[in-house]
Design an enzyme around this catalytic site. Sequence first.
Site, PDB file in Angstrom:
ATOM      1  N   LEU A 102       2.283   2.194  -0.280  1.00 61.71           N
ATOM      2  CA  LEU A 102       2.146   0.895  -0.956  1.00 61.71           C
ATOM      3  C   LEU A 102       1.188  -0.028  -0.192  1.00 61.71           C
ATOM      4  CD1 LEU A 102       5.933   0.399  -1.859  1.00 61.71           C
ATOM      5  CD2 LEU A 102       4.117   1.281  -3.345  1.00 61.71           C
ATOM      6  N   SER A 105      -0.788  -0.775   5.524  1.00 60.89           N
ATOM      7  CA  SER A 105      -1.831  -0.989   6.539  1.00 60.89           C
ATOM      8  C   SER A 105      -2.859  -2.009   6.054  1.00 60.89           C
ATOM      9  CB  SER A 105      -2.480   0.326   6.971  1.00 60.89           C
ATOM     10  OG  SER A 105      -2.951   1.025   5.864  1.00 60.89           O
ATOM     11  N   ASP A 149      -7.349  -0.234  -1.746  1.00 57.18           N
ATOM     12  CA  ASP A 149      -6.174  -0.940  -1.217  1.00 57.18           C
ATOM     13  C   ASP A 149      -6.553  -2.341  -0.740  1.00 57.18           C
ATOM     14  OD1 ASP A 149      -5.079   1.543  -1.577  1.00 57.18           O
ATOM     15  OD2 ASP A 149      -4.967   2.036   0.555  1.00 57.18           O
TER      16      ASP A 149
END
Length: 351
Positions: A102, A105, A149
């Site tokens: 998810l 980082s 991300d």
Amino acid sequence: MLKIASPGRVNLIGEHTDYSLGYVMPMAINLYTFLEGNKSSFVEIYSETLKSKTSFNLQSLERSNDWSDYIRGIFWILLKNNYNPKGIRGKIYGNLPIGSGLSSSASLELAVLEFLNLEYKLKLSKMDEAILAKEVENEFVGVPCGVMDQMAVALGKRGYAIFIDTENLHYECVPFPKLHILIFDTGVRRELANSEYAKRREIVEKTLNGLGNKSSKYVGPESLSKLQELQRRFLGYIIRENQRVVEARDALKDGNLQEFGNIITEAHWDLAKNYGVSSPELDFFVKNALKYGALGARLTGAGFGGSAFAIFTQDPSKIGEKILKDYKRLFSHPAKYFLVESSDGVRKCIR
Ligand code: GLA
């Protein structure tokens, strides 16, 4: 004292397409990493989640092969680009699970970047932050990820998914309807993820190079016949997935939610069968979520463990409980489920 909230993300569709400069459609979610602290001449950050402290000064920015590399890397990239922040004394905590697919980082990296941006007036845009954080992953931490991300965490918007063309970084916020999102963390940490991820990235890049393309967007199914079996399977998946991201975006825009659900489920089985990144645990969740009435379900993130999600028109709390119970009968991993909503991207918390 400055407090930053940095979300995680669920990738709705467009898996393993960002490193071949294709399309993705993630959404920031309301599970967060919080960073709070003060300016300082050095860095001292305590992780409440990991019960571990890191301290270093800005003259010694070496990798230490632990969680603090995400923080060290942010200072490293800023100094490399002639920004001159000083340090932070503070703590991190939150409810975003670590290493579950998810984007914990990216969430940590963006929390640190936004803190430094605001405290030391670095004048970075959210897009600058996303690009810098991705470089940290690639060049400092050593993970060959794409930009999805970091863009989701930086640019998220409550009520919206983000459709991104990862070739030119153009993006579009697509209204996300009031659906319920059930995330299932299988509790399997992604040991294989690094080597298998890098392997796929390398094969796909080489194959695209051979076809004279950098972006998978420009490759059509007619190119596949020239390729060997594995290359054909991987690239075939990516070509179909790029197409699905566009179709899923259009289904959302048209309010065609069952169509959207069907597309994401189809993506899961294509990932499992042809890209080889699913697992029995992820497949178990997808099958059961569909059995209990989900519009669609799929793994999210790199795969090989981590999390999957499903979308429902009704509150799926009881379904989450039921699947968790059945899962625990079959598997011994510390699984969890979360009901999440869309969220804004990384930001200062106003008290
Ligand atoms: C990880 C990477 C992303 C993306 C996904 C797979 O989350 O960090 O860049 O490649 O895997 O879609």
